[in-house]
Design an enzyme around this catalytic site. Structure first.
Site, PDB file in Angstrom:
ATOM      1  N   MET A   1      45.091  39.620  69.157  1.00 16.28           N
ATOM      2  CA  MET A   1      43.713  39.911  68.747  1.00 16.28           C
ATOM      3  C   MET A   1      42.947  40.644  69.842  1.00 16.28           C
ATOM      4  O   MET A   1      43.288  40.551  71.020  1.00 16.28           O
ATOM      5  CB  MET A   1      42.999  38.629  68.367  1.00 16.28           C
ATOM      6  CG  MET A   1      43.221  38.267  66.913  1.00 16.28           C
ATOM      7  SD  MET A   1      42.048  37.024  66.382  1.00 16.28           S
ATOM      8  CE  MET A   1      42.299  37.130  64.623  1.00 16.28           C
TER       9      MET A   1
ATOM     10  N   VAL B   1      26.025  20.125  74.593  1.00 18.37           N
ATOM     11  CA  VAL B   1      24.624  20.312  74.182  1.00 18.37           C
ATOM     12  C   VAL B   1      24.046  18.980  73.711  1.00 18.37           C
ATOM     13  O   VAL B   1      22.947  18.571  74.116  1.00 18.37           O
ATOM     14  CB  VAL B   1      24.534  21.383  73.054  1.00 18.37           C
ATOM     15  CG1 VAL B   1      23.170  21.362  72.365  1.00 18.37           C
ATOM     16  CG2 VAL B   1      24.835  22.765  73.624  1.00 18.37           C
TER      17      VAL B   1
ATOM     18  N   ASP C   1      34.793  39.726  75.315  1.00 19.19           N
ATOM     19  CA  ASP C   1      34.247  41.082  75.209  1.00 19.19           C
ATOM     20  C   ASP C   1      32.723  41.146  75.316  1.00 19.19           C
ATOM     21  O   ASP C   1      32.094  42.038  74.760  1.00 19.19           O
ATOM     22  CB  ASP C   1      34.717  41.736  73.900  1.00 19.19           C
ATOM     23  CG  ASP C   1      34.218  40.981  72.678  1.00 19.19           C
ATOM     24  OD1 ASP C   1      33.752  39.835  72.814  1.00 19.19           O
ATOM     25  OD2 ASP C   1      34.296  41.540  71.563  1.00 19.19           O
TER      26      ASP C   1
ATOM     27  N   ASP D   1      37.847  36.922  72.663  1.00 15.96           N
ATOM     28  CA  ASP D   1      38.083  38.306  73.107  1.00 15.96           C
ATOM     29  C   ASP D   1      37.587  38.623  74.515  1.00 15.96           C
ATOM     30  O   ASP D   1      37.950  39.655  75.069  1.00 15.96           O
ATOM     31  CB  ASP D   1      37.425  39.292  72.129  1.00 15.96           C
ATOM     32  CG  ASP D   1      38.134  39.320  70.788  1.00 15.96           C
ATOM     33  OD1 ASP D   1      39.230  38.744  70.683  1.00 15.96           O
ATOM     34  OD2 ASP D   1      37.587  39.911  69.845  1.00 15.96           O
TER      35      ASP D   1
ATOM     36  N   ARG E   1      30.055  33.987  57.757  1.00 15.65           N
ATOM     37  CA  ARG E   1      29.347  35.268  57.872  1.00 15.65           C
ATOM     38  C   ARG E   1      28.106  35.158  56.987  1.00 15.65           C
ATOM     39  O   ARG E   1      28.166  34.579  55.911  1.00 15.65           O
ATOM     40  CB  ARG E   1      30.223  36.414  57.387  1.00 15.65           C
ATOM     41  CG  ARG E   1      31.621  36.387  57.996  1.00 15.65           C
ATOM     42  CD  ARG E   1      31.831  37.516  58.982  1.00 15.65           C
ATOM     43  NE  ARG E   1      33.161  37.434  59.567  1.00 15.65           N
ATOM     44  CZ  ARG E   1      33.406  37.234  60.852  1.00 15.65           C
ATOM     45  NH1 ARG E   1      32.412  37.085  61.712  1.00 15.65           N
ATOM     46  NH2 ARG E   1      34.632  37.200  61.306  1.00 15.65           N
TER      47      ARG E   1
ATOM     48  N   GLY F   1      55.247  39.343  81.635  1.00 12.97           N
ATOM     49  CA  GLY F   1      56.177  40.343  82.167  1.00 12.97           C
ATOM     50  C   GLY F   1      56.465  41.456  81.177  1.00 12.97           C
ATOM     51  O   GLY F   1      57.603  41.930  81.069  1.00 12.97           O
TER      52      GLY F   1
ATOM     53  N   GLY G   1      29.596  35.356  69.462  1.00 14.66           N
ATOM     54  CA  GLY G   1      29.740  36.643  70.147  1.00 14.66           C
ATOM     55  C   GLY G   1      28.520  37.521  69.930  1.00 14.66           C
ATOM     56  O   GLY G   1      27.419  37.011  69.676  1.00 14.66           O
ATOM     57  N   ASP G   2      28.706  38.839  69.973  1.00 14.04           N
ATOM     58  CA  ASP G   2      27.527  39.719  69.950  1.00 14.04           C
ATOM     59  C   ASP G   2      26.718  39.625  68.654  1.00 14.04           C
ATOM     60  O   ASP G   2      25.487  39.688  68.681  1.00 14.04           O
ATOM     61  CB  ASP G   2      27.898  41.167  70.294  1.00 14.04           C
ATOM     62  CG  ASP G   2      29.056  41.698  69.465  1.00 14.04           C
ATOM     63  OD1 ASP G   2      29.579  40.951  68.606  1.00 14.04           O
ATOM     64  OD2 ASP G   2      29.433  42.865  69.668  1.00 14.04           O
ATOM     65  N   GLY G   3      27.393  39.426  67.513  1.00 16.66           N
ATOM     66  CA  GLY G   3      26.662  39.275  66.242  1.00 16.66           C
ATOM     67  C   GLY G   3      25.759  38.046  66.290  1.00 16.66           C
ATOM     68  O   GLY G   3      24.616  38.063  65.813  1.00 16.66           O
TER      69      GLY G   3
ATOM     70  N   GLY H   1      33.529  34.542  64.639  1.00 16.58           N
ATOM     71  CA  GLY H   1      34.881  33.982  64.722  1.00 16.58           C
ATOM     72  C   GLY H   1      34.895  32.726  65.575  1.00 16.58           C
ATOM     73  O   GLY H   1      34.215  32.665  66.597  1.00 16.58           O
TER      74      GLY H   1
ATOM     75  N   ARG I   1      61.390  44.489  67.018  1.00 17.40           N
ATOM     76  CA  ARG I   1      60.732  43.746  65.936  1.00 17.40           C
ATOM     77  C   ARG I   1      59.241  43.685  66.231  1.00 17.40           C
ATOM     78  O   ARG I   1      58.839  43.453  67.373  1.00 17.40           O
ATOM     79  CB  ARG I   1      61.267  42.310  65.856  1.00 17.40           C
ATOM     80  CG  ARG I   1      62.730  42.206  65.473  1.00 17.40           C
ATOM     81  CD  ARG I   1      62.934  42.499  63.986  1.00 17.40           C
ATOM     82  NE  ARG I   1      64.307  42.273  63.563  1.00 17.40           N
ATOM     83  CZ  ARG I   1      65.265  43.200  63.602  1.00 17.40           C
ATOM     84  NH1 ARG I   1      65.002  44.411  64.062  1.00 17.40           N
ATOM     85  NH2 ARG I   1      66.488  42.916  63.187  1.00 17.40           N
TER      86      ARG I   1
ATOM     87  N   THR J   1      33.985  33.218  72.185  1.00 16.00           N
ATOM     88  CA  THR J   1      34.835  34.212  71.533  1.00 16.00           C
ATOM     89  C   THR J   1      36.092  34.411  72.366  1.00 16.00           C
ATOM     90  O   THR J   1      36.010  34.524  73.593  1.00 16.00           O
ATOM     91  CB  THR J   1      34.116  35.573  71.321  1.00 16.00           C
ATOM     92  OG1 THR J   1      35.108  36.569  71.000  1.00 16.00           O
ATOM     93  CG2 THR J   1      33.347  36.051  72.533  1.00 16.00           C
TER      94      THR J   1
ATOM     95  N   ARG K   1      39.674  43.207  68.725  1.00 15.61           N
ATOM     96  CA  ARG K   1      39.283  44.372  67.916  1.00 15.61           C
ATOM     97  C   ARG K   1      38.715  45.486  68.801  1.00 15.61           C
ATOM     98  O   ARG K   1      39.037  46.642  68.650  1.00 15.61           O
ATOM     99  CB  ARG K   1      38.251  43.927  66.873  1.00 15.61           C
ATOM    100  CG  ARG K   1      37.983  44.945  65.810  1.00 15.61           C
ATOM    101  CD  ARG K   1      37.147  44.385  64.686  1.00 15.61           C
ATOM    102  NE  ARG K   1      36.249  43.330  65.115  1.00 15.61           N
ATOM    103  CZ  ARG K   1      35.835  42.333  64.342  1.00 15.61           C
ATOM    104  NH1 ARG K   1      36.251  42.267  63.104  1.00 15.61           N
ATOM    105  NH2 ARG K   1      34.997  41.429  64.807  1.00 15.61           N
TER     106      ARG K   1
HETATM  107  O1  F6P Z   1      37.254  36.306  67.497  1.00 14.38           O
HETATM  108  C1  F6P Z   1      37.241  37.710  67.605  1.00 14.38           C
HETATM  109  C2  F6P Z   1      38.303  38.244  66.756  1.00 14.38           C
HETATM  110  O2  F6P Z   1      39.363  37.430  67.108  1.00 14.38           O
HETATM  111  C3  F6P Z   1      38.737  39.688  66.854  1.00 14.38           C
HETATM  112  O3  F6P Z   1      39.617  39.978  67.880  1.00 14.38           O
HETATM  113  C4  F6P Z   1      39.316  39.938  65.503  1.00 14.38           C
HETATM  114  O4  F6P Z   1      39.375  41.270  65.166  1.00 14.38           O
HETATM  115  C5  F6P Z   1      38.395  39.169  64.634  1.00 14.38           C
HETATM  116  O5  F6P Z   1      37.969  38.068  65.404  1.00 14.38           O
HETATM  117  C6  F6P Z   1      38.944  38.769  63.319  1.00 14.38           C
HETATM  118  O6  F6P Z   1      38.226  37.723  62.775  1.00 14.38           O
HETATM  119  P1  F6P Z   1      38.146  37.336  61.234  1.00 14.38           P
HETATM  120  O7  F6P Z   1      39.484  37.585  60.640  1.00 14.38           O
HETATM  121  O8  F6P Z   1      37.763  35.921  61.258  1.00 14.38           O
HETATM  122  O9  F6P Z   1      37.095  38.224  60.654  1.00 14.38           O
END
Ligand code: F6P
Length: 356
Positions: A171, A25, A131, A129, A74, A187, A104-106, A13, A251, A127, A173
């Site tokens: 967001m 870089v 995370d 997140d 991907r 708040g 990220g981790d991938g 992402g 809502r 990323t 996940r």
């Molecule tokens: O960038 C991480 C993230 O934002 C997650 O929080 C989310 O679930 C995911 O990417 C969704 O990414 P995509 O819709 O691009 O697969």
């Protein structure tokens, strides 16, 4: 070995600040007399040979641009031996001596595989997140949270006018960092994240009490990773229950990818620039298979294997044998870091509750 060419790619992402890393870089490599090759579309582009020489002018004026000028994709085939073969051929054809992979981790799993096949690779976190357990900070996190703030402030205006509650899904996940920190900063009267059990009844009581004392607008922030017992997004059902139990109109709003775009904040531009420069330095020092991290406001690097295994430990996803390759001291360090993250999130959640 003498480095002549560094490849840079973004994968997974996108995140605000990725362009600032690409710029850093390219500039740092250039200053060291090394050429930078931009690899488009992440690992897919590496397999396809989608590689272009990047000059200083290619990266001028991108420090404040959202998204990634190198694009991202991907690439399932990259996990297969045939995909790795293609990627290594591209490296040979373009005489790439080392790669900096942002994501990220991938992305880091891919970097790890490349190193295992003889291609020196350094990972850098990009990323929203936040995370990656090994680092205090991932590039993109601050901008994403500032975007949440801006959106929720707008929702607050309309909630105040109508005496409503906005349930806002953000967001994240696997991680509740965006929800927790932006919840405090807006708040929110309720914050729902995977990491901490949510007391829904207590939140309903808070809303009822606050409404009775004249408060008109309410915000609840929910991390997208939290699901109900049917696997449905928790925030959707919660919105209906708020109406039922508190008689406050509610809502549901899903911010989704809006939060991934936009010009990076100072925090992200700075982290991206310093981490990008550090990544080049590490490669030129002959280091490989590291992920550039921030710890206690300093740039440090961890072994990618260490960082990935630590993530699994933190998320309770360790499998038998995962720790076999690590020394007792390394396992001890991992346990300390995983516990630190859990404590940080617990303490911040408790502080948030005290302010609701
Ligand atoms: O960038 C991480 C993230 O934002 C997650 O929080 C989310 O679930 C995911 O990417 C969704 O990414 P995509 O819709 O691009 O697969």
């Amino acid at each position: 070995m003498e480095f002549k060419k560094i490849g840079v790619l973004t994968s997974g992402g996108d995140a605000p600040g990725m362009n600032a890393v690409i710029r850093a870089v390219t500039r740092a490599a250039n200053a060291a007399g090394v050429e930078t090759l931009g690899i488009f579309d992440g690992y897919q582009g590496l397999m396809d040979g989608n590689v272009v020489a990047f000059t200083e002018s290619d990266v001028s004026n991108i420090i404040g641009k959202g998204g990634t000028v190198l694009y991202t994709a991907r690439a399932a085939e990259f996990k297969e031996p045939s995909g790795m073969e293609k990627a290594l051929k591209t490296c040979r054809d373009h005489e790439i001596d080392g790669i900096i992979a942002i994501g990220g981790d991938g992305t880091f799993r891919g970097a790890n595989d490349l190193t295992a096949h003889g291609m020196p690779t350094i990972g850098l976190t990009g990323t929203i997140d936040n995370d990656i357990t090994a680092t205090d900070y991932t590039v993109g996190f601050d901008t994403a949270m500032n975007t949440v703030l801006e959106c929720v402030d707008r929702l607050r205006d309309t909630c105040e006018s109508h005496a409503r509650c906005s349930v806002v899904e953000v967001m994240g996940r696997d991680a509740g960092y965006i929800a927790l920190q932006s919840g405090i900063a807006t708040g929110a009267i309720g914050i729902v994240i995977k990491e901490i059990p949510f007391d829904e009844d207590a939140m309903m009581q808070r809303i009822i009490k606050a409404r009775a004392s004249g408060r008109r607008s309410f915000v609840v922030i929910v991390a997208e990773g939290v699901k109900d017992e049917n696997g449905k997004p928790y925030g959707e059902g919660l919105t209906a229950r708020i109406e039922e139990k508190t008689e406050v109109e509610a809502r549901f709003v899903r911010l989704a990818h809006i939060v991934r775009g936009g010009s990076p904040t100072l925090r992200d531009r700075l982290a991206a620039s310093l981490m990008g420069e550090a990544a080049v330095k590490l490669l030129l020092e002959g280091k490989s298979n590291l992920v550039v991290c921030e710890r206690n406001a300093k740039i440090v690097a961890f072994e990618i294997n260490f960082a990935l295994t630590l993530d699994k430990m933190y998320k309770n996803k360790l499998k038998i044998g995962d720790l076999d390759r690590f020394s007792a001291a390394e396992i001890h360090e991992m346990e300390g870091l995983a516990e630190l993250r859990r404590r940080e999130i617990r303490e911040m959640y408790n502080a948030a509750l005290a302010l609701m």
